[in-house]
Design a protein around this motif. Structure first.
Motif, PDB file in Angstrom:
ATOM      1  N   LYS A  37      -1.368 -70.015 -84.971  1.00 21.80           N
ATOM      2  CA  LYS A  37      -0.779 -68.726 -85.351  1.00 21.80           C
ATOM      3  C   LYS A  37      -1.864 -67.704 -85.686  1.00 21.80           C
ATOM      4  N   GLN A  66      -2.468 -64.153 -83.770  1.00 15.88           N
ATOM      5  CA  GLN A  66      -2.475 -62.856 -84.451  1.00 15.88           C
ATOM      6  C   GLN A  66      -3.748 -62.092 -84.134  1.00 15.88           C
ATOM      7  N   ARG A 102      -3.921 -58.402 -82.498  1.00 18.43           N
ATOM      8  CA  ARG A 102      -4.645 -57.264 -83.087  1.00 18.43           C
ATOM      9  C   ARG A 102      -5.647 -56.684 -82.102  1.00 18.43           C
TER      10      ARG A 102
END
Length: 949
Positions: free
Chosen positions: A98, A102, A106
């Motif tokens: 995870k 992420q 980003r």
């Protein structure tokens, strides 16, 4: 083994990727997250581990991949997976996946923002290049003037304090290039500049020739220009306003001078006495009408000044009091009110005189009005005295020379009114007009018209006076007239009732003859429709019944459905027609006889509809189940034989079962009710078989109660016409019928009610009226489910205290007993709606009766010693229901019976108890007439039922 040992690195990478994907998808806090309870154990074998991964995470592994995972998670090498270590590794793997996801998200977002910034920078550069091409440095003088005019106009109308003023945030920067300056002027101030005007603006506002506009310097010049232009506009506006004010003052002065000159011409010093009198009359009339305390009164503010010129005085009189004065009249008033001769009116002196004159005029008018009122009153009194004298003269007048026709018509009118009058009727007129001692002929005639709607002419009045004025005093004694009136009414009603009874007897005899003829016709017709049947006819009947029951479908029987079978019983011809219409079953007379034999439970050649429908649906349900099995035809033949045998057994049992099994004791009915029932049965009942003994009839009632939950063992005609016996005790079998909701035991010879009655916990209606009870068992008070309790026509004198617990009872009848006191347990039956204590010897009503707040009907008829509580002062001319609601606080009382209670009647009747004897007897006769008519209607209904059968 579920796991293989010959795995490669690629197998481990593939298995680990699947676990990573599952860990990435798993969200522990999500409401739809799968449960991990399967991994709460200590360890798992490879096979269990593989199965749990498949169930929980939907992961499928090959043997090589499973072996790689086992080697990865099996730290101690015992070929098992430690659940705690697996979960820790699983959550770590998910967290790492995870986090990596992420980071990638980003990075993609930052790359997208950078691309957008580069795109905007390129667009801005292109815009600057395009805008620079629209700037014309070679502007003309006209371009400069046009540019400054547009900016000055915008600055004039701009107000930064206005709520709707646009913001100048775009000019907060230090400098602004030409094309941006041009665009901001267009957006904020709606100023559109041409290339030449833009060049002129840059030349005007770019003092340092840097090619840009200094924002602060531009705003300073913009606000300064606007302020200066607004100041010039305000100054010009003020100059125009001052000029207009000066012109208005000049015009006002000119008009004032002209008005004064005109007013001087309207005043005349040449006036006469008539002019002065007319002017003062107008002032006096206005002063008399003026009332300063009136809501619509005009204000006198115009007279608050010290003095008033003649023309102003004239104008104010017209505006305030609507007084119009001619020049001579105005001159006369000026002479009257101008005491010092200075040519003006003193306002305070005028108002003082005005109010003084008004007060004097009002006083004068009030005295004149009082004088006229007094004269009118005296005149009315004189006319009233004359009218009273004339009325008295006419009241004492009547024609003594009447004819026999006048006497006959007068007596006939009074007899008709006496026959029709019913004091207990809601619309009956009260007789307060006859409460005096004597009445004059005129008063007597008027009261006859008001109370009884009797209209008499002079001859008829003379005949009536001659009849009722026994002493020749010229007046009628009211008590003597009322006694004669009620006596005449009683005699007429009694004669009419006797006539009706005679007519009723004739009608009953004719009805009996018609019923006998109809019964004979029905029996003859039934014999022609039904023939003797054979074994083959029975077989055919069972075949038709089974076939119709199997094929039955509610959608194919037509709109009427099974409504033809809603009745209790059905005559054979009607049953045959209903079979054809509803089920398309066509039968011959022999087959119809077989049908009637099978479904005639009472032996009266009629078909019991409920029994037929019950057997019909039961047969259809059982045959459909048989047809769905193998060897259905053989099973169906067996079922047919079984059905036939069951019919024969039921008929044999219904005709041969003795009543002694039920435990009851009976004897032949010798009471008047039973004799009447037996006589009626000979007329209305069809002929029954010899096996129909009294015991069989009772058995049939017991069997019918299983379906209806209602058991009727009464012997009165009003209950049933089938029983010719009276019970001495209640059969023991009755107390085992827990399904009963109604139990009727009226008009038997019961002497007590056993305590076993409380075993009937579903019972809601219990009728034991018309028996020989001297007491009731206390166990009745332990039956809260009872709603109706009928105990009339016994020998009861008191009720057990336990009956106060029957708080759900709605109806209680205790009439025709031996009560001398009101039974106090009744006052605790707070749900009671109807209470009957008629035909007893009750002397008073307790104050506890106020607890019966829901009582709607109270019957106290024929209690000769009943009296109301002492000291109750009430208007007994009202309706009895209103009086009892007032005295005993019974708010919903709607029906009340107190006939046959002389002490109660005496408090209402103004002429004493003696005259109520006729009324009481008339009421008894009317009650007999009502019961007789009710019995006739009931007999007709029974005759119709027999005719239908």
């Amino acid at each position: 083994s579920a796991a293989a040992q010959d795995f490669t690195e690629e197998n481990f990478v593939s298995a680990y990727d699947k676990m990573t994907a599952a860990a990435l998808r798993y969200e522990k806090g999500s409401p739809s997250a799968v449960s991990l309870l399967a991994f709460e154990g200590a360890s798992m074998t490879p096979a269990v581990f593989k199965e749990q991964l498949k169930r929980v995470f939907q992961l499928n592994f090959t043997r090589q991949e499973l072996g790689a995972l086992i080697r990865h998670y099996d730290k101690d090498g015992d070929q098992t997976v430690d659940c705690a270590e697996f979960l820790i590794e699983f959550f770590k793997c998910g967290f790492a996946a995870k986090t990596e996801k992420q980071k990638m998200i980003r990075k993609r977002g930052e790359d997208a923002r950078q691309r957008e910034l580069d795109y905007e920078r390129r667009k801005m550069e292109e815009l600057h290049e395009h805008a620079a091409a629209k700037l014309d440095a070679d502007f003309t003088e006209e371009d400069l003037k046009s540019c400054m005019m547009k900016i000055t106009k915008a600055a004039t109308w701009y107000d930064r304090n206005s709520p709707s003023a646009v913001q100048l945030d775009a000019f907060d920067g230090a400098e602004m290039v030409p094309h941006v300056f041009r665009e901001q002027l267009k957006r904020i101030f709606y100023i559109k500049l041409t290339p030449g005007e833009l060049g002129a603006a840059m030349h005007h506002f770019d003092q340092d020739q840097s090619g840009t506009i200094n924002c602060s310097e531009f705003l300073t010049a913009f606000f300064k220009t606007g302020f200066k232009r607004r100041a010039d506009i305000l100054r010009q506006r003020r100059e125009r306003q001052r000029a207009m004010i000066a012109a208005a003052k000049e015009e006002e002065a000119r008009k004032l001078a002209a008005s004064e000159a005109k007013a001087n011409l309207q005043t005349s010093d040449q006036f006469t006495e008539e002019d002065r009198q007319r002017a003062m009359d107008q002032i006096t009339a206005a002063a008399a009408l003026y009332d300063r305390n009136s809501p619509g009164c005009v204000q006198l503010d115009a007279f608050d000044g010290a003095t008033m010129a003649p023309h102003v005085f004239k104008e104010q009189l017209f505006r305030v009091f609507n007084i119009r004065l001619t020049p001579p009249e105005l001159g006369a008033l000026m002479k009257f009110f101008d005491k010092d001769g200075d040519g003006v009116i003193d306002c305070s002196e005028f108002l003082i005189t005005f109010f003084k004159v008004g007060f004097e005029e009002k006083d004068k008018r009030a005295k004149a009005k009082a004088k006229l009122k007094e004269q009118k009153r005296k005149k009315e009194e004189e006319e009233k005295k004359k009218m009273e004298a004339e009325k008295l003269r006419k009241a004492m007048e009547f024609d003594r020379k009447y004819s026999e026709a006048d006497k006959a018509t007068a007596i006939a009118k009074i007899e008709l009114a006496a026959y029709r009058y019913d004091k207990n009727s809601p619309g009956a007129m009260n007789l307060n007009g006859f409460q005096g001692a004597e009445l004059t002929p005129g008063e007597f005639k008027e009261q006859l018209l008001r109370a009884f709607n009797i209209r008499l002419n002079q001859g008829e009045l003379g005949a009536v006076m001659d009849h009722f004025d026994a002493d020749g005093s010229g007046t009628v004694g009211t008590s003597e007239f009322l006694i004669s009136f009620f006596k005449t009414g009683f005699e007429k009603r009694a004669a009419h009732i006797n006539h009706l009874r005679e007519l009723e007897k004739r009608a009953q005899r004719a009805e009996v003859e018609r019923a006998e003829r109809r019964q004979i016709e029905i029996e003859q017709k039934a014999k022609t429709q039904i023939a003797t049947f054979t074994e083959a006819d029975q077989e055919a009947v069972f075949d038709m019944l089974i076939e119709a029951a199997v094929k039955y479908d509610v959608r194919t029987i037509g709109p009427a459905g099974l409504k033809g079978f809603d009745g209790a019983v059905m005559e054979p011809t009607v049953f045959k027609e209903q079979l054809r219409r509803t089920f398309n079953i066509k039968v011959n007379p022999a087959q119809l006889g077989a049908f009637v034999k099978f479904f005639d439970l009472d032996g009266d050649n009629t078909v019991d509809c409920s029994e037929f429908l019950t057997q019909f649906f039961k047969t259809g349900l059982e045959c459909k189940g048989i047809l769905s099995r193998p060897n259905s035809q053989r099973e169906l033949r067996k079922y047919k034989q079984k059905l036939k045998q069951r019919f024969l057994e039921d008929h044999h049992r219904a005709s041969s079962r003795p009543f002694s099994q039920s435990g009851g004791r009976i004897r032949p009915a010798t009471t008047p009710y039973a004799t009447k029932s037996m006589a009626a049965s000979k007329v209305f009942r069809p002929q029954r078989s010899p096996a129909d003994t009294a015991e069989v009839k009772v058995e049939r009632r017991l069997d019918a109660s299983v379906r209806s939950h209602r058991l009727d063992l009464s012997t009165s005609v009003t209950k049933t016409t089938e029983l010719d016996v009276c019970f001495l005790t209640i059969p023991e079998l009755v107390f085992s019928m827990q399904h009963l909701t109604e139990l009727w035991l009226s008009n038997n010879n019961l002497t007590d009610v056993p305590a076993q009655v409380q075993q009937l916990d579903s019972l809601q209606v219990l009728a034991i009226d018309g028996n020989e009870l001297t007491s009731v068992c206390p166990e009745l008070g332990q039956m809260p489910q009872l709603r109706r309790l009928l105990l009339g026509g016994n020998k009861l004198s008191e009720l057990p205290a336990e009956m106060s617990g029957m708080t759900n009872l709605l109806e209680l009848t205790l009439d025709r007993n031996s009560f001398t006191e009101f039974p106090l347990p009744v006052t605790d039956m707070v749900s009671l709606r109807r209470l009957s204590l008629a035909n007893n010897a009750v002397t008073s009503l307790p104050t506890e009766i106020r607890k019966l707040r829901r009582l709607n009907e109270l019957r106290l008829d024929n209690n000769p010693n009943l009296a109301l509580p002492a000291g109750e002062a009430r208007d007994f001319s009202k309706d009895w229901k209103i009086v009892f609601r007032d005295v005993f606080d019974l708010p919903v009382l709607a029906e009340l019976g107190v006939s046959g209670c002389p002490k109660v009647e005496a408090r209402r009747a103004g002429w004493g108890i003696g005259s109520s004897v006729y009324v009481e007897q008339a009421e008894e006769l009317e009650a007999d007439l009502y019961n007789m008519l009710k019995g006739r209607a009931r007999s007709r209904n029974k005759s119709r039922k027999v005719a239908t059968r």
